[in-house]
Design a protein around this motif. Structure first.
Motif, PDB file in Angstrom:
ATOM      1  N   ILE A  81       0.960  -1.368   0.087  1.00  0.00           N
ATOM      2  CA  ILE A  81      -0.077  -0.149   0.059  1.00  0.00           C
ATOM      3  C   ILE A  81       0.980   1.021  -0.090  1.00  0.00           C
ATOM      4  O   ILE A  81       2.065   1.262   0.728  1.00  0.00           O
ATOM      5  N   LEU A  82       0.883   2.271  -0.868  1.00  0.00           N
ATOM      6  CA  LEU A  82       1.435   3.160  -1.235  1.00  0.00           C
ATOM      7  C   LEU A  82       0.799   4.427  -1.199  1.00  0.00           C
ATOM      8  O   LEU A  82      -0.779   4.791  -1.788  1.00  0.00           O
ATOM      9  N   VAL A  83       0.858   5.499  -0.395  1.00  0.00           N
ATOM     10  CA  VAL A  83       0.548   6.467   0.211  1.00  0.00           C
ATOM     11  C   VAL A  83       0.027   8.314  -0.818  1.00  0.00           C
ATOM     12  O   VAL A  83       1.654   7.623  -1.183  1.00  0.00           O
ATOM     13  N   ASP A  84      -0.453   8.545  -1.011  1.00  0.00           N
ATOM     14  CA  ASP A  84       0.065   9.726  -1.980  1.00  0.00           C
ATOM     15  C   ASP A  84      -0.008  11.360  -1.122  1.00  0.00           C
ATOM     16  O   ASP A  84       1.185  12.022  -1.944  1.00  0.00           O
ATOM     17  N   LEU A  85      -0.407  11.344   0.168  1.00  0.00           N
ATOM     18  CA  LEU A  85      -0.445  12.199   0.678  1.00  0.00           C
ATOM     19  C   LEU A  85       0.165  12.443   1.783  1.00  0.00           C
ATOM     20  O   LEU A  85      -1.231  11.317   2.563  1.00  0.00           O
ATOM     21  N   VAL A  86       0.653  12.564   2.525  1.00  0.00           N
ATOM     22  CA  VAL A  86       0.472  12.211   4.405  1.00  0.00           C
ATOM     23  C   VAL A  86       0.881  13.319   5.413  1.00  0.00           C
ATOM     24  O   VAL A  86       1.322  14.514   4.907  1.00  0.00           O
ATOM     25  N   TYR A  87      -0.128  13.694   5.836  1.00  0.00           N
ATOM     26  CA  TYR A  87      -0.052  15.197   6.538  1.00  0.00           C
ATOM     27  C   TYR A  87      -0.114  14.870   7.985  1.00  0.00           C
ATOM     28  O   TYR A  87      -0.481  13.711   8.961  1.00  0.00           O
ATOM     29  N   ILE A  88       1.071  14.791   9.389  1.00  0.00           N
ATOM     30  CA  ILE A  88       1.009  14.615  10.622  1.00  0.00           C
ATOM     31  C   ILE A  88       1.728  15.913  11.534  1.00  0.00           C
ATOM     32  O   ILE A  88       2.472  16.600  11.205  1.00  0.00           O
ATOM     33  N   ASP A  89       0.509  16.053  12.734  1.00  0.00           N
ATOM     34  CA  ASP A  89       0.568  16.653  13.279  1.00  0.00           C
ATOM     35  C   ASP A  89       1.953  15.670  14.706  1.00  0.00           C
ATOM     36  O   ASP A  89       0.721  15.633  15.486  1.00  0.00           O
ATOM     37  N   PRO A  90       2.979  15.796  14.698  1.00  0.00           N
ATOM     38  CA  PRO A  90       3.392  14.437  16.008  1.00  0.00           C
ATOM     39  C   PRO A  90       3.544  15.414  17.204  1.00  0.00           C
ATOM     40  O   PRO A  90       3.242  16.659  17.326  1.00  0.00           O
ATOM     41  N   PRO A  91       3.750  14.821  18.368  1.00  0.00           N
ATOM     42  CA  PRO A  91       4.229  15.796  19.097  1.00  0.00           C
ATOM     43  C   PRO A  91       5.789  16.634  18.995  1.00  0.00           C
ATOM     44  O   PRO A  91       5.800  16.213  17.902  1.00  0.00           O
ATOM     45  N   PHE A  92       4.819  17.930  19.782  1.00  0.00           N
ATOM     46  CA  PHE A  92       6.287  18.992  19.471  1.00  0.00           C
ATOM     47  C   PHE A  92       7.633  19.169  20.276  1.00  0.00           C
ATOM     48  O   PHE A  92       8.369  19.843  19.699  1.00  0.00           O
ATOM     49  N   ALA A  93       7.783  17.634  21.465  1.00  0.00           N
ATOM     50  CA  ALA A  93       8.860  18.000  22.571  1.00  0.00           C
ATOM     51  C   ALA A  93       8.760  19.387  22.790  1.00  0.00           C
ATOM     52  O   ALA A  93      10.040  20.017  23.426  1.00  0.00           O
ATOM     53  N   SER A  94       7.542  19.497  23.705  1.00  0.00           N
ATOM     54  CA  SER A  94       7.175  20.967  24.147  1.00  0.00           C
ATOM     55  C   SER A  94       7.167  20.570  26.003  1.00  0.00           C
ATOM     56  O   SER A  94       7.485  22.109  26.733  1.00  0.00           O
ATOM     57  N   GLY A  95       7.376  19.877  26.331  1.00  0.00           N
ATOM     58  CA  GLY A  95       7.870  19.569  27.426  1.00  0.00           C
ATOM     59  C   GLY A  95       6.247  19.999  27.911  1.00  0.00           C
ATOM     60  O   GLY A  95       5.684  19.710  29.368  1.00  0.00           O
ATOM     61  N   ALA A  96       5.150  19.208  27.217  1.00  0.00           N
ATOM     62  CA  ALA A  96       3.826  19.847  28.160  1.00  0.00           C
ATOM     63  C   ALA A  96       3.000  18.471  28.378  1.00  0.00           C
ATOM     64  O   ALA A  96       3.204  17.277  27.419  1.00  0.00           O
ATOM     65  N   SER A 159       3.718   6.439  -2.076  1.00  0.00           N
ATOM     66  CA  SER A 159       4.409   6.899  -3.921  1.00  0.00           C
ATOM     67  C   SER A 159       5.418   8.102  -3.954  1.00  0.00           C
ATOM     68  O   SER A 159       5.900   8.876  -3.575  1.00  0.00           O
ATOM     69  N   GLU A 160       5.817   7.819  -5.135  1.00  0.00           N
ATOM     70  CA  GLU A 160       6.986   8.996  -5.828  1.00  0.00           C
ATOM     71  C   GLU A 160       6.791   9.767  -6.360  1.00  0.00           C
ATOM     72  O   GLU A 160       7.042  10.345  -6.267  1.00  0.00           O
ATOM     73  N   THR A 161       5.366   9.913  -6.813  1.00  0.00           N
ATOM     74  CA  THR A 161       4.157  11.484  -7.146  1.00  0.00           C
ATOM     75  C   THR A 161       3.285  12.393  -5.453  1.00  0.00           C
ATOM     76  O   THR A 161       4.124  12.997  -5.379  1.00  0.00           O
ATOM     77  N   ALA A 162       4.013  11.491  -4.525  1.00  0.00           N
ATOM     78  CA  ALA A 162       3.575  11.848  -3.043  1.00  0.00           C
ATOM     79  C   ALA A 162       4.449  13.256  -2.491  1.00  0.00           C
ATOM     80  O   ALA A 162       5.331  13.068  -2.518  1.00  0.00           O
ATOM     81  N   SER A 163       3.701  13.467  -1.222  1.00  0.00           N
ATOM     82  CA  SER A 163       4.161  14.862  -0.879  1.00  0.00           C
ATOM     83  C   SER A 163       3.541  14.519   1.014  1.00  0.00           C
ATOM     84  O   SER A 163       2.475  13.438   1.073  1.00  0.00           O
ATOM     85  N   ILE A 164       4.516  15.229   1.746  1.00  0.00           N
ATOM     86  CA  ILE A 164       4.704  15.156   3.213  1.00  0.00           C
ATOM     87  C   ILE A 164       4.221  17.029   4.062  1.00  0.00           C
ATOM     88  O   ILE A 164       5.632  17.440   3.285  1.00  0.00           O
ATOM     89  N   TYR A 165       3.386  16.983   4.794  1.00  0.00           N
ATOM     90  CA  TYR A 165       2.940  18.420   5.338  1.00  0.00           C
ATOM     91  C   TYR A 165       3.974  17.595   6.826  1.00  0.00           C
ATOM     92  O   TYR A 165       3.139  16.775   7.383  1.00  0.00           O
ATOM     93  N   VAL A 166       4.616  18.060   7.676  1.00  0.00           N
ATOM     94  CA  VAL A 166       4.970  17.919   8.867  1.00  0.00           C
ATOM     95  C   VAL A 166       4.314  19.190   9.804  1.00  0.00           C
ATOM     96  O   VAL A 166       5.101  20.147   9.266  1.00  0.00           O
ATOM     97  N   HIS A 167       3.567  19.723  10.601  1.00  0.00           N
ATOM     98  CA  HIS A 167       2.895  20.205  11.752  1.00  0.00           C
ATOM     99  C   HIS A 167       4.057  20.464  13.486  1.00  0.00           C
ATOM    100  O   HIS A 167       3.594  19.337  13.393  1.00  0.00           O
ATOM    101  N   LEU A 168       5.004  21.231  13.164  1.00  0.00           N
ATOM    102  CA  LEU A 168       5.640  21.266  14.442  1.00  0.00           C
ATOM    103  C   LEU A 168       5.684  23.370  14.469  1.00  0.00           C
ATOM    104  O   LEU A 168       4.995  23.972  14.411  1.00  0.00           O
ATOM    105  N   ASP A 169       6.274  23.404  16.026  1.00  0.00           N
ATOM    106  CA  ASP A 169       6.335  24.824  16.483  1.00  0.00           C
ATOM    107  C   ASP A 169       7.083  24.978  16.766  1.00  0.00           C
ATOM    108  O   ASP A 169       8.689  24.317  16.731  1.00  0.00           O
ATOM    109  N   TYR A 170       7.663  26.400  17.559  1.00  0.00           N
ATOM    110  CA  TYR A 170       8.924  27.116  17.836  1.00  0.00           C
ATOM    111  C   TYR A 170       9.679  26.024  18.421  1.00  0.00           C
ATOM    112  O   TYR A 170      11.555  25.605  18.580  1.00  0.00           O
ATOM    113  N   HIS A 171       8.804  24.709  19.614  1.00  0.00           N
ATOM    114  CA  HIS A 171      10.798  24.241  20.339  1.00  0.00           C
ATOM    115  C   HIS A 171      11.293  22.806  19.424  1.00  0.00           C
ATOM    116  O   HIS A 171      12.411  23.034  19.525  1.00  0.00           O
TER     117      HIS A 171
END
Length: 666
Positions: A81-96, A159-171
């Motif tokens: 299974i290949l994905v065409d778009l990835v968005y992730i909002d992982p932990p921010f290492a903020s200490g919260a 997939s070879e034409t896929a994109s990824i968006y990684v959501h983070l903050d200043y930490h």
């Protein structure tokens, strides 16, 4: 135990070892610790289907997975299974620490007497308490290794034409940007997007922090991107769209002269006005026929550009028009770190087409899956937390305008043994017989046991909040033998190591035996034996009868009483804490009725099977105001303590307000 390990990279051709030239651009303590994991591969575990929602065939194309990101990627890669778009909002290492507000529901036995309308019920007056769901508490170096492994796993299923968006903050965002340069390549960096997530506020120690950062990369130079537009501001419209046709259509007038333009224009007489025009006379005639020409006072023709035909201003890399989810928003699901649907709508529309596969491996509130489904994309939602899985499941079921079909899967990797890692870690230490604290002992050790035979015995418990600690392998044991044992303030004769999972216990024991750095006996214990003691099933008393309250006969299941030891422990702790902090002031504790029905958030009956995959043939969810959602349809009814089904129920499942689910045979 993993079934096997799946390579992060394609299988090398004969004589080629792709990871032998492993190098890191970002240097920090321990930045090469990840090499062993990448060489070993992604652990593939057994996958269990818990539930199929909607049409069976369509459900295979949309997955809700409970488990770690790396293990989910191993499963996807094994299945091709290949994905065409990835968005992730992982932990921010903020200490919260992130908490869930748990609301006590209305007592169904009192619902009939409750006369207030919804708008009269104040949220602040509802009985609630906070429960820690997970801690974003990371050592920076460990966090970066964890992110590196996750990003490598995600890239392996793009997939070879896929994109990824990684959501983070200043930490930690600036460090992760360098990791992404390493993994995806600097040439595949597309944008750094600044999202203004809040309005202005005063930070006494500096400038107000209002934004998050989203890093946008493609896997290759061949990627999909569709320009997104932002509506014109009213000031812009008032300034430029100053003309109006008799039918009310607003337009601005554009120059048709070719003077100053590169390339050839057209010279001709148009209604007595000789000019050098940018379009041929046939096009000018067509404009006239379509009422597209506007004439100035000196009879110069200009082109009418209608406002209702313009998409707006192309979206730039600073997003100030996407607003955070407020307390009154319809999309609000009371989930910490919930992101707005408009944010994901822009990303998904920009970097995918209909029927493409969109994945979020830190799915949280389920916004990615919900928006992907609305936009006719396929989706994968993955998260280690049961609260996330429950939230996205319930959210998708209520999307009546775009009915979702999906499969709920669980990775059998040991993580499913605990619902709430923070809660479990607090309990674990009390379950190890004789475990106590010791002066000078590092945080790596959970404590020590005093033994007449062996003296002081240090005990290690894996941190369930940190997925890096989940698998016991040779590199980790090597660090214990050569680093952590050497830092003890005494020389132990025995050491106890608990584990959730182990790569190969025989191999680990042989490795320890061959290592001559310590004379201490290393004793390995399976943490699952302790975790089993934490799980105390909820109890329920119920009755089933066949009734004919409507035209068609049906079955009615009545909940007589419900008790959850786990929830009651939370409530008792909350009451004690509030009483201690009341400082003599009058304190109103949370009191649960004898029936305990206020502790129920959701219930479902399976009329299809007595075991195996769950079939929700009828379900009820009680929202925090006490109103009922019946089979995904919101109502203004209060729950009456019953659930009805067209056919005889075979199993009952109840979810308490903290998220624990228990199943009974009927």
């Amino acid at each position: 135990m993993p079934i096997k390990y799946i390579p992060y990279t394609p299988e090398p051709i004969e004589g080629q070892a792709l990871l032998d030239n492993f190098t890191r651009t970002l240097r920090y303590k321990g930045n090469y610790d990840i090499k062993g994991k990448l060489l070993r591969g992604m652990p593939l575990y057994e996958m269990q289907t818990l539930e199929t929602v909607g049409e069976a065939e369509k459900a295979k194309q949309n997955l809700v997975i409970r488990g770690e990101c790396v293990s989910a990627c191993a499963y996807l890669k094994e299945k091709g299974i290949l994905v065409d778009l990835v968005y992730i909002d992982p932990p921010f290492a903020s200490g919260a620490d992130y908490s869930k507000t748990v609301y006590i529901r209305q007592n169904p036995n009192l619902a009939k007497a409750l006369k207030q309308a919804e708008e009269e019920l104040e949220i602040e007056d509802l009985k609630s308490f906070e429960e820690k769901m997970y801690g974003d508490v990371w050592d920076k170096e460990k966090y970066l290794n964890w992110m590196y492994e996750n990003l490598c796993a995600i890239k392996s299923v793009m997939s070879e034409t896929a994109s990824i968006y990684v959501h983070l903050d200043y930490h930690i965002g600036h460090y992760v940007k360098i990791l992404m340069d390493e993994i995806f390549g600097e040439d595949n960096f597309r944008n750094e997007i600044i999202w203004k997530r809040s309005t202005a506020h005063n930070d006494s120690t500096g400038f107000g922090n209002l934004h998050d950062t989203i890093y946008y990369y493609s896997k290759s130079n061949d990627y999909l991107f569709t320009t997104q537009y932002v509506p014109y501001s009213q000031d812009y419209i008032d300034t430029y769209y100053r003309h109006k046709d008799p039918d009310g259509r607003v337009f601005l007038d554009r120059d048709l002269s070719a003077k100053g333009l590169q390339g050839a224009g057209y010279t001709y007489d148009w209604k007595g006005k000789v000019g050098y025009w940018r379009c041929p006379i046939k096009t000018m005639e067509q404009y006239e026929k379509e009422n597209r020409l506007y004439y100035t006072e000196n009879k110069t023709p200009r082109y009418k550009q209608y406002l209702d035909e313009m998409p707006g201003v192309p979206a730039q890399d600073i997003w100030t028009d996407v607003y955070a989810v407020n307390s009154q928003a319809d999309e609000r699901v009371d989930y910490s770190t919930q992101k707005p649907e408009t944010l994901l709508e822009r990303i998904i529309k920009a970097s995918s087409n209909e029927n493409m596969l969109v994945a979020d491996f830190f799915g949280g509130s389920g916004v990615t899956a919900a928006v992907a489904n609305k936009l006719n994309r396929r989706f994968i939602h993955c998260d280690v937390g049961i609260n996330s899985i429950q939230t996205v499941r319930d959210r998708l079921i209520t999307q009546k305008e775009t009915l979702a079909s999906f499969s709920v899967l669980e990775i059998k990797d040991g993580v499913s043994l605990f619902r709430n890692p923070v809660q479990t870690m607090e309990k674990l230490k009390s379950l190890v017989p004789g475990l106590g604290k010791m002066e000078g002992l590092s945080d790596f050790w959970a404590g020590c046991i005093e033994s007449i035979k062996d003296g002081t015995v240090p005990v290690y418990l894996p941190d369930l909040k940190n997925s890096e600690c989940k698998i016991l392998d040779k590199p980790f044991i090597s660090r214990i033998l050569h680093e952590h044992l050497g830092n003890l303030p005494f020389t132990p004769s025995r050491v106890i190591i608990y584990y959730v999972d182990v790569a190969d216990i025989a191999e680990i024991e042989e490795f320890v035996k061959s290592d001559k750095s310590t004379l201490a006996k290393i004793e390995f214990r399976d943490l699952k034996e302790l975790l089993d003691e934490i799980v105390i099933e909820d109890t329920a008393v119920f009755e089933v009868s066949e009734v004919q309250e409507e035209l068609i006969p049906e079955y009615k299941l009545v909940i007589k009483s419900f008790m959850s030891d786990r929830v009651m422990r939370h409530i008792n702790a909350y009451n004690q804490k509030c009483e201690l902090n009341s400082k003599g002031k009058k304190f109103k504790p949370i009191i649960i009725s004898e029936e305990g029905l206020e502790l129920i958030e959701w219930l479902s009956v399976d009329c299809t099977a007595t075991e195996g995959e769950w079939h929700s043939d009828s379900e009820i969810k009680i929202d925090k105001l006490g109103f009922v959602i019946k089979n995904g349809t919101k109502t203004k009814d209060f729950w009456d303590g019953t659930i009805k089904s067209e056919t005889k129920p075979l199993r009952l499942k109840i979810r308490n307000i903290c998220g624990d689910e228990t199943v009974w045979k009927v």
